[in-house]
Scaffold this active site. Structure first.
Site, PDB file in Angstrom:
ATOM      1  N   GLY A  51       0.765  -1.239   0.000  1.00  0.00           N
ATOM      2  CA  GLY A  51       0.000   0.000   0.000  1.00  0.00           C
ATOM      3  C   GLY A  51       0.794   1.285   0.000  1.00  0.00           C
ATOM      4  N   ASP A  85      -8.315 -10.274  -8.339  1.00  0.00           N
ATOM      5  CA  ASP A  85      -7.521 -10.202  -9.567  1.00  0.00           C
ATOM      6  C   ASP A  85      -8.098  -9.094 -10.455  1.00  0.00           C
ATOM      7  OD1 ASP A  85      -6.399 -10.599 -12.103  1.00  0.00           O
ATOM      8  OD2 ASP A  85      -6.395 -12.784 -11.902  1.00  0.00           O
ATOM      9  N   ASP A 109       2.543  -1.340  -9.961  1.00  0.00           N
ATOM     10  CA  ASP A 109       3.880  -1.709  -9.480  1.00  0.00           C
ATOM     11  C   ASP A 109       3.944  -3.218  -9.273  1.00  0.00           C
ATOM     12  OD1 ASP A 109       6.490  -0.887  -8.737  1.00  0.00           O
ATOM     13  OD2 ASP A 109       5.983  -1.097  -6.610  1.00  0.00           O
ATOM     14  N   LYS A 149       5.190  -1.139 -14.203  1.00  0.00           N
ATOM     15  CA  LYS A 149       6.534  -1.653 -13.929  1.00  0.00           C
ATOM     16  C   LYS A 149       6.808  -2.867 -14.805  1.00  0.00           C
ATOM     17  CE  LYS A 149       7.704  -3.752  -9.935  1.00  0.00           C
ATOM     18  NZ  LYS A 149       8.161  -3.777  -8.517  1.00  0.00           N
TER      19      LYS A 149
END
Length: 203
Positions: A51, A85, A109, A149
């Protein structure tokens, strides 16, 4: 991972500042350099646990902030967290409800658990990036921004090329907060064109 990975200077700085992970400084740097998030944006963070990016995002916008992860995320004031998901239609429906169908920024990320086999890990990371791009194609408003990312390697240029099809400004960026020797790289995509192949448009 051990102390060599977690207790470096960036980690200690993050803990002192009250962030849940060192990754907070990666998003702060991306924001400072590229201004991804504006003061009234609705933002969805994919792979958000534990978080730290949500903590940063909450300080950057007065809009809705949604975090999604397979793992539960400890509560953060002013943030909606969803355990599931992000490719699941039911999760996407929940996001639609929470944001009123308006998503200005998607960040991810997310990374696979590393096996130590570079080609395998990189392929899985690129796969996650493709999933995040597909989500952004269905969620983002035209003109929206995306951060993904990924890892440098032979498959990375293909992911970068895919992102360039749907955003007017796309670049790879390596943050100073990334660990030394890491192949980690972020794709910074701005100004979503509004449509992607085989997708239905905004949620």
């Amino acid at each position: 991972m051990g102390s060599q990975w977690t207790k470096d200077g960036v980690y200690r700085k993050a803990m002192k500042a009250g962030y849940r992970a060192r990754a907070a400084y990666k998003l702060l740097e991306i924001q400072q350099r590229h201004t991804i998030i504006r003061a009234d944006d609705n933002v969805v963070d994919l792979g958000a646990a534990p978080g730290s990016w949500l903590q940063v995002i909450r300080d950057l916008t007065d809009g809705k902030v949604i975090g999604v992860d397979l793992k539960p995320i400890a509560p953060i004031e002013g943030v909606t967290t969803i355990t599931g998901d992000f490719t699941d239609p039911l999760v996407q429906e929940r996001i639609r409800e929470e944001t009123g169908g308006i998503v200005n920024v998607v960040v991810s990320d997310a990374a696979p658990k590393l096996s130590g086999q570079k080609s395998y890990d990189q392929a899985r990371a690129v796969g996650l990036g493709e999933d995040a791009l597909e989500f952004a194609c269905t969620a983002l408003k035209p003109g929206g921004n995306l951060v993904i990312k990924s890892f440098q390697g032979e498959l990375f240029p293909e992911l970068l090329s895919d992102v360039r099809k749907y955003f007017y400004s796309v670049r790879g960026y390596r943050t100073k907060a990334s660990r030394k020797g890491s192949a980690e790289v972020y794709i910074i995509a701005k100004k979503f064109k509004g449509t992607c192949d085989d997708t239905e448009g905004p949620l």
